[in-house]
Write a protein that holds these residues in place. Structure first.
Motif, PDB file in Angstrom:
ATOM      1  N   GLY A   1     -30.180  11.330  -8.779  1.00  0.00           N
ATOM      2  CA  GLY A   1     -31.332  12.211  -8.884  1.00  0.00           C
ATOM      3  C   GLY A   1     -31.860  12.639  -7.528  1.00  0.00           C
ATOM      4  O   GLY A   1     -31.322  12.274  -6.475  1.00  0.00           O
ATOM      5  N   PRO A   2     -32.976  13.372  -7.542  1.00  0.00           N
ATOM      6  CA  PRO A   2     -33.522  13.914  -6.286  1.00  0.00           C
ATOM      7  C   PRO A   2     -34.104  12.853  -5.355  1.00  0.00           C
ATOM      8  O   PRO A   2     -34.304  13.128  -4.179  1.00  0.00           O
ATOM      9  N   TRP A   3     -34.376  11.661  -5.862  1.00  0.00           N
ATOM     10  CA  TRP A   3     -34.975  10.612  -5.025  1.00  0.00           C
ATOM     11  C   TRP A   3     -33.980   9.466  -4.822  1.00  0.00           C
ATOM     12  O   TRP A   3     -34.347   8.300  -4.817  1.00  0.00           O
ATOM     13  N   ASN A   4     -32.725   9.815  -4.642  1.00  0.00           N
ATOM     14  CA  ASN A   4     -31.662   8.813  -4.576  1.00  0.00           C
ATOM     15  C   ASN A   4     -31.882   7.804  -3.452  1.00  0.00           C
ATOM     16  O   ASN A   4     -31.711   6.595  -3.643  1.00  0.00           O
ATOM     17  N   ASP A   5     -32.256   8.277  -2.263  1.00  0.00           N
ATOM     18  CA  ASP A   5     -32.442   7.366  -1.130  1.00  0.00           C
ATOM     19  C   ASP A   5     -33.584   6.384  -1.404  1.00  0.00           C
ATOM     20  O   ASP A   5     -33.481   5.194  -1.074  1.00  0.00           O
ATOM     21  N   SER A   6     -34.670   6.866  -2.001  1.00  0.00           N
ATOM     22  CA  SER A   6     -35.802   5.987  -2.308  1.00  0.00           C
ATOM     23  C   SER A   6     -35.421   4.948  -3.352  1.00  0.00           C
ATOM     24  O   SER A   6     -35.804   3.778  -3.257  1.00  0.00           O
ATOM     25  N   VAL A   7     -34.660   5.377  -4.349  1.00  0.00           N
ATOM     26  CA  VAL A   7     -34.218   4.447  -5.391  1.00  0.00           C
ATOM     27  C   VAL A   7     -33.291   3.394  -4.793  1.00  0.00           C
ATOM     28  O   VAL A   7     -33.413   2.189  -5.091  1.00  0.00           O
ATOM     29  N   LYS A   8     -32.370   3.817  -3.933  1.00  0.00           N
ATOM     30  CA  LYS A   8     -31.448   2.856  -3.314  1.00  0.00           C
ATOM     31  C   LYS A   8     -32.202   1.814  -2.490  1.00  0.00           C
ATOM     32  O   LYS A   8     -31.882   0.627  -2.531  1.00  0.00           O
ATOM     33  N   ARG A   9     -33.185   2.250  -1.708  1.00  0.00           N
ATOM     34  CA  ARG A   9     -33.927   1.295  -0.885  1.00  0.00           C
ATOM     35  C   ARG A   9     -34.663   0.287  -1.763  1.00  0.00           C
ATOM     36  O   ARG A   9     -34.723  -0.903  -1.450  1.00  0.00           O
ATOM     37  N   SER A  10     -35.224   0.753  -2.874  1.00  0.00           N
ATOM     38  CA  SER A  10     -35.920  -0.171  -3.773  1.00  0.00           C
ATOM     39  C   SER A  10     -34.943  -1.111  -4.461  1.00  0.00           C
ATOM     40  O   SER A  10     -35.238  -2.297  -4.666  1.00  0.00           O
ATOM     41  N   LEU A  11     -33.759  -0.608  -4.821  1.00  0.00           N
ATOM     42  CA  LEU A  11     -32.744  -1.475  -5.414  1.00  0.00           C
ATOM     43  C   LEU A  11     -32.279  -2.530  -4.415  1.00  0.00           C
ATOM     44  O   LEU A  11     -32.085  -3.704  -4.775  1.00  0.00           O
ATOM     45  N   LEU A  12     -32.098  -2.141  -3.164  1.00  0.00           N
ATOM     46  CA  LEU A  12     -31.736  -3.109  -2.125  1.00  0.00           C
ATOM     47  C   LEU A  12     -32.806  -4.178  -1.982  1.00  0.00           C
ATOM     48  O   LEU A  12     -32.504  -5.360  -1.778  1.00  0.00           O
ATOM     49  N   THR A  13     -34.051  -3.772  -2.085  1.00  0.00           N
ATOM     50  CA  THR A  13     -35.152  -4.736  -1.983  1.00  0.00           C
ATOM     51  C   THR A  13     -35.120  -5.715  -3.148  1.00  0.00           C
ATOM     52  O   THR A  13     -35.293  -6.929  -2.959  1.00  0.00           O
ATOM     53  N   LEU A  14     -34.870  -5.196  -4.368  1.00  0.00           N
ATOM     54  CA  LEU A  14     -34.755  -6.090  -5.526  1.00  0.00           C
ATOM     55  C   LEU A  14     -33.591  -7.059  -5.358  1.00  0.00           C
ATOM     56  O   LEU A  14     -33.702  -8.249  -5.685  1.00  0.00           O
ATOM     57  N   LYS A  15     -32.463  -6.561  -4.851  1.00  0.00           N
ATOM     58  CA  LYS A  15     -31.310  -7.438  -4.629  1.00  0.00           C
ATOM     59  C   LYS A  15     -31.663  -8.519  -3.614  1.00  0.00           C
ATOM     60  O   LYS A  15     -31.283  -9.690  -3.784  1.00  0.00           O
ATOM     61  N   ALA A  16     -32.392  -8.144  -2.558  1.00  0.00           N
ATOM     62  CA  ALA A  16     -32.770  -9.117  -1.537  1.00  0.00           C
ATOM     63  C   ALA A  16     -33.708 -10.182  -2.094  1.00  0.00           C
ATOM     64  O   ALA A  16     -33.770 -11.291  -1.558  1.00  0.00           O
ATOM     65  N   LEU A  17     -34.444  -9.850  -3.163  1.00  0.00           N
ATOM     66  CA  LEU A  17     -35.375 -10.800  -3.768  1.00  0.00           C
ATOM     67  C   LEU A  17     -34.728 -11.581  -4.916  1.00  0.00           C
ATOM     68  O   LEU A  17     -35.416 -12.286  -5.654  1.00  0.00           O
ATOM     69  N   THR A  18     -33.421 -11.450  -5.048  1.00  0.00           N
ATOM     70  CA  THR A  18     -32.672 -12.165  -6.082  1.00  0.00           C
ATOM     71  C   THR A  18     -32.096 -13.452  -5.511  1.00  0.00           C
ATOM     72  O   THR A  18     -31.471 -13.445  -4.450  1.00  0.00           O
ATOM     73  N   TYR A  19     -32.324 -14.550  -6.225  1.00  0.00           N
ATOM     74  CA  TYR A  19     -31.748 -15.832  -5.813  1.00  0.00           C
ATOM     75  C   TYR A  19     -30.331 -15.895  -6.369  1.00  0.00           C
ATOM     76  O   TYR A  19     -30.124 -16.060  -7.578  1.00  0.00           O
ATOM     77  N   ALA A  20     -29.338 -15.729  -5.492  1.00  0.00           N
ATOM     78  CA  ALA A  20     -27.960 -15.515  -5.908  1.00  0.00           C
ATOM     79  C   ALA A  20     -27.418 -16.644  -6.777  1.00  0.00           C
ATOM     80  O   ALA A  20     -26.624 -16.405  -7.703  1.00  0.00           O
ATOM     81  N   GLU A  21     -27.842 -17.849  -6.508  1.00  0.00           N
ATOM     82  CA  GLU A  21     -27.279 -19.006  -7.213  1.00  0.00           C
ATOM     83  C   GLU A  21     -27.577 -18.982  -8.702  1.00  0.00           C
ATOM     84  O   GLU A  21     -26.773 -19.437  -9.516  1.00  0.00           O
ATOM     85  N   THR A  22     -28.738 -18.421  -9.092  1.00  0.00           N
ATOM     86  CA  THR A  22     -29.143 -18.468 -10.499  1.00  0.00           C
ATOM     87  C   THR A  22     -29.360 -17.093 -11.122  1.00  0.00           C
ATOM     88  O   THR A  22     -29.396 -16.976 -12.347  1.00  0.00           O
ATOM     89  N   GLY A  23     -29.538 -16.059 -10.318  1.00  0.00           N
ATOM     90  CA  GLY A  23     -29.831 -14.737 -10.850  1.00  0.00           C
ATOM     91  C   GLY A  23     -31.305 -14.468 -11.026  1.00  0.00           C
ATOM     92  O   GLY A  23     -31.697 -13.365 -11.434  1.00  0.00           O
ATOM     93  N   GLY A  24     -32.157 -15.445 -10.740  1.00  0.00           N
ATOM     94  CA  GLY A  24     -33.599 -15.234 -10.842  1.00  0.00           C
ATOM     95  C   GLY A  24     -34.095 -14.266  -9.776  1.00  0.00           C
ATOM     96  O   GLY A  24     -33.587 -14.249  -8.658  1.00  0.00           O
ATOM     97  N   ILE A  25     -35.079 -13.446 -10.127  1.00  0.00           N
ATOM     98  CA  ILE A  25     -35.635 -12.457  -9.203  1.00  0.00           C
ATOM     99  C   ILE A  25     -37.104 -12.790  -8.963  1.00  0.00           C
ATOM    100  O   ILE A  25     -37.897 -12.816  -9.908  1.00  0.00           O
ATOM    101  N   ILE A  26     -37.453 -13.043  -7.716  1.00  0.00           N
ATOM    102  CA  ILE A  26     -38.824 -13.427  -7.400  1.00  0.00           C
ATOM    103  C   ILE A  26     -39.708 -12.190  -7.309  1.00  0.00           C
ATOM    104  O   ILE A  26     -39.246 -11.077  -7.071  1.00  0.00           O
ATOM    105  N   ALA A  27     -41.009 -12.403  -7.477  1.00  0.00           N
ATOM    106  CA  ALA A  27     -41.965 -11.294  -7.406  1.00  0.00           C
ATOM    107  C   ALA A  27     -42.145 -10.806  -5.971  1.00  0.00           C
ATOM    108  O   ALA A  27     -42.320  -9.611  -5.729  1.00  0.00           O
ATOM    109  N   ALA A  28     -42.123 -11.710  -5.016  1.00  0.00           N
ATOM    110  CA  ALA A  28     -42.273 -11.367  -3.595  1.00  0.00           C
ATOM    111  C   ALA A  28     -41.864 -12.588  -2.781  1.00  0.00           C
ATOM    112  O   ALA A  28     -41.910 -13.718  -3.284  1.00  0.00           O
ATOM    113  N   PRO A  29     -41.496 -12.409  -1.512  1.00  0.00           N
ATOM    114  CA  PRO A  29     -41.072 -13.550  -0.697  1.00  0.00           C
ATOM    115  C   PRO A  29     -42.229 -14.257  -0.011  1.00  0.00           C
ATOM    116  O   PRO A  29     -41.993 -15.161   0.783  1.00  0.00           O
TER     117      PRO A  29
END
Length: 822
Positions: A436-464
């Motif tokens: 879509g037209p906001w692809n870069d903004s969506v990607k940055r937010s997706l990267l942020t969600l991935k960074a807040l994911t605990y890889a070992e379990t798949g849990g996603i924290i609200a904030a660090p």
């Protein structure tokens, strides 16, 4: 006219002098004389908070929290003088550098008068005071607290061994050399002889003075929240300031004790700075494309240097790598590493590595190792170094965590680590299917969600982070380093729609594992691996972000009753079946038990979506989400022929809907209300069409949107509710909760108000910081981010709204099947 005569400075009548020194330095005498000469109000700063003052002059521990409470009162007195348009003189006992910075930042008329005296002289003066006794060690404490001033503080430093008259005259000359010498006799130390001055009424505390944006390399205070960036390795994360300082890092997990906690205090609570010797560089920063690799560029008079920060992914141990890369010229650099385990309280034992490649720091169960070719030295319980970087050169620093009972973590190739880390993030980003037209903004937010994911379990924290305030200087400070069920459905659908099916499956599996057990023990949040004991306690030695106390670890809201989580959880299971993320029958037995329990409790009052601490109520949105739980269960049973009392469930669902529309709706105002029988509004009601309770074109939904637009909007952004209504048991006041404004944009889209939806979405995008990150809340007046940062819920709302504006988002999918009902 002579040209070699320096221009005379005029004394600003609104100047404020803060006279600081240890006991026996002559603070009161000097300050009184200054107030008499200038005709300004005089205040003994220590008298503004007697309990803190008593601790300072006793053997009892004085936590930084006590000091910040007192500092807020000192700042209030200063702002009272400024509001009256008058100058003022205030004395303060041993005032450390960070606190002086706190009182002067954003207040250009405030000057610090620093009283410097040798210890033998001070001891002699104290001994001569018949009325004065000081416990052994107290003077040591005063001298330790009163740090020497930096040049950029612009202090007036005076030698108190000189006669008082000379000291006062010197201060006056420093303030305004052209002032007439009105040499009245200097008064003795006696409060009865102080000049008669008008009273100064303190302003409301302003621990966060509004000021033009600037980034100080040497300030001991944390930066504005939006001046931080996120780096992480999917096990933990660090916040890196524009000034090159890592002020927050919990190791080895997101929810571990912090090693760097200066974000909630000062450098004494742990931080790692790498910065140029030039105190006023031009600073810019950006992430490397589609990665979580941060590059901060310092442009100085001598050249240009880049600081590249990242955390390698998937290693046996967690590391922070910092590369200092010369871009132009030759730049003098410095580093200052203050390691403080256990949220800033434990100083480790530091030793040199056997091979001379760096150092090892051990305290209790924790060990960190720093490797660098730069020679390091210890100073004041910190590790420091100075080094030069020329064009084309690259100086690495690698900090690695390990368990203290295990061998020293092995060395890491920093250059290879950079390539591997960039490759990982770019590979992950390339899977994004949104175009879509906001692809870069969506990607940055997706990267942020991935960074807040605990890889070992798949849990996603609200904030660090924990305890970044929702109100500047306030006490709405919570620990967000946990996983909330409330985010479940939107997270699942956003990930799948954007192309991240594996992550969505891992999140769904985490959900089912975590909530397994007795339905009556369902919590609203859990730990990274599904932990349930999230006991809340306050950290007394941390003053909080710019004095916003208390700092909390753990979250007592985990034990609250919040009916909405039943709807979120069951809708997530329902959507998982719809999207093919799990076997059709997976979770049905658990879902039945949850619904059976919900049938017994849905009419009870609860603490609601906002986790209020002012008592339970019949919150309308809680009942709506209870309806969602029943509705999705009915749909699953109908669609897949699951076993269950389908007709009974239909009747309960219909009764829920009727009760909500009857008791939760104000027909006179044509709006749903926050709770049954209440007149208050709540932004959670914007979710009514998004979860399919009523269609967006229903007159009651349109009326609710219109009421929220009228009553809950500030500067075009949406408040959660009016906190002054004493609903949450906390002092009034907070910023706008950013997801609520995204929800409003979704409503506009569903009501075919496309231009308004896009305009609001673009406005929200403009609130992101310079690298695309959002906090939980925003203060439109101060134009500052508030709350924990970066916030998963805000980025999740951004992603969902972008997808919905593209006609492919959770708002359209969750709202399918909504029918108007009475």
């Amino acid at each position: 006219m002579p040209t070699d005569v320096a221009p005379m400075r005029r004394l600003d009548p609104r100047s404020i002098l803060i006279v600081v020194g240890v006991s026996g330095s002559g603070k009161t005498t000097i300050a009184t004389a200054l107030a008499q000469r200038l005709g300004w109000p005089l205040q003994e700063g220590d008298e503004l908070d007697p309990p803190a003052f008593a601790k300072l002059h006793s053997a009892r521990p004085l936590y930084a929290r006590d000091q910040w409470s007192w500092l807020a009162k000192v700042g209030s007195w200063i702002d009272g003088c400024r509001q009256l348009g008058t100058g003022g003189v205030i004395t303060c006992s041993a005032l450390k550098r960070s606190y002086r910075d706190f009182l002067t930042r954003g207040r250009p008329q405030v000057r610090v008068v620093y009283l410097r005296g040798e210890r033998p002289l001070i001891e002699e003066r104290l001994a001569a005071r018949k009325e004065h006794t000081m416990l052994p060690g107290i003077l040591d404490r005063h001298f330790a607290i009163l740090e020497e001033p930096d040049a950029d503080e612009d202090p007036i430093v005076v030698d108190v061994s000189r006669p008082i008259e000379e000291v006062v005259a010197g201060i006056l000359r420093e303030l305004a050399p052209q002032m007439p010498e009105n040499r009245d006799a200097v008064v003795a130390r006696d409060s009865t002889e102080r000049p008669a001055v008008r009273d100064v009424k303190p302003c409301a505390p302003q621990p966060y003075p509004e000021t033009a944006r600037r980034t100080s390399l040497r300030s001991d205070l944390p930066l504005e929240i939006e001046d931080y960036a996120l780096i992480g390795d999917c096990t933990t994360a660090a916040l890196v300031g524009r000034n090159g300082s890592i002020d927050w890092l919990c190791w080895p997990r997101f929810d571990s004790n912090a090693l760097f906690a200066a974000l909630l205090g000062t450098s004494e609570h742990g931080r790692w700075r790498i910065f140029p010797a030039d105190p006023t560089p031009r600073i810019s920063r950006a992430y490397h494309d589609d990665t979580l690799v941060l590059e901060t560029v310092f442009d100085t008079a001598d050249g240009q240097v880049a600081l590249i920060d990242f955390m390698p992914i998937g290693g046996a141990t967690s590391s922070v790598i910092r590369l200092v890369k010369g871009l132009r010229g030759k730049v003098a650099m410095q580093t200052h590493l203050a390691l403080r385990f256990d949220y800033g309280t434990t100083v480790p034992w530091v030793t040199q590595l056997p091979d001379g490649s760096g150092l090892s720091a051990v305290a209790g169960a924790n060990q960190v190792v720093l490797r660098t070719p730069v020679p390091l030295q210890g100073k004041d319980f910190a590790t420091v170094a100075e080094f030069d970087v020329g064009e084309g050169e690259c100086v690495p620093f690698v900090l690695t965590h390990g368990a203290s009972h295990l061998p020293t973590p092995p060395a890491i190739d920093a250059s290879a680590g950079l390539q591997e880390t960039e490759s990982f993030w770019r590979g992950w980003s390339s899977r994004c299917s949104h175009a879509g037209p906001w692809n870069d903004s969506v990607k940055r937010s997706l990267l942020t969600l991935k960074a807040l994911t605990y890889a070992e379990t798949g849990g996603i924290i609200a904030a660090p982070t924990t305890s970044l305030p929702e109100q500047l200087g306030g006490e709405r400070n919570w620990d967000y380093r946990y996983c909330w069920l409330r985010d479940a459905t939107f997270t699942l659908m956003a990930l799948v729609t954007a192309g991240y099916r594996d992550e969505a499956q891992a999140w769904g599996q985490w959900l089912r594992r975590t909530v397994a057990g007795s339905p009556h023990q369902l919590q609203i949040m859990y730990g990274l691996s599904g932990e349930r004991q999230l006991i809340e306690w306050e950290v007394p030695w941390l003053p909080g972000y710019r004095g916003a106390a208390p700092v909390r670890v753990g979250n007592a809201a985990s034990a609250q009753l919040q009916l909405d989580v039943y709807g979120e959880l069951i809708d997530a299971i329902y959507q998982g079946r719809t999207l093919g993320l799990a076997p059709i029958g997976s979770g049905w037995a658990l879902q039945r038990k949850l619904v059976e329990h919900l049938e017994q409790i849905w009419e009870q009052p609860d603490e609601g979506i906002w986790e209020v601490r002012g008592g339970r109520r019949q919150f309308t949105f809680s009942k709506i989400m209870a309806w969602v739980a029943m509705d999705r269960t009915v749909r699953d049973a109908e669609r897949f022929n699951f076993e269950g009392p389908l007709e009974a469930w239909r009747k309960v669902r219909d009764r829920m809907h009727a009760m909500i529309c009857g008791l939760g709706f104000d027909s006179e105002r044509n709006t749903f209300t926050q709770s049954f029988g209440s007149s208050e509004l709540d932004a959670s009601l914007l979710l009514i069409p998004l979860v399919g309770f009523l269609p967006a074109n229903d007159p009651r939904v349109r009326g609710t949107v219109a009421a929220i637009e009228q009553e809950l909007m500030i500067d075009g952004l949406v408040l959660r509710y009016r906190s002054k209504t004493d609903i949450d048991g906390l002092p009034a006041g907070e910023g706008v909760f950013l997801p609520c404004s995204f929800w409003l944009a979704n409503n506009y889209k569903l009501q075919h108000r496309d231009a308004e939806a896009c305009a609001l979405f673009e406005r929200l995008l403009s609130l992101r910081n310079d690298i695309g990150l959002l906090a939980e809340e925003y203060d439109p007046k101060a134009q500052r981010h508030l709350g924990n940062f970066p916030q998963a819920f805000s980025h999740l709302a951004l992603i969902g709204t972008a997808l919905s504006l593209h006609d492919a988002g959770p708002a359209q999918q969750r709202g399918k099947g909504a029918k108007a009902a009475s």
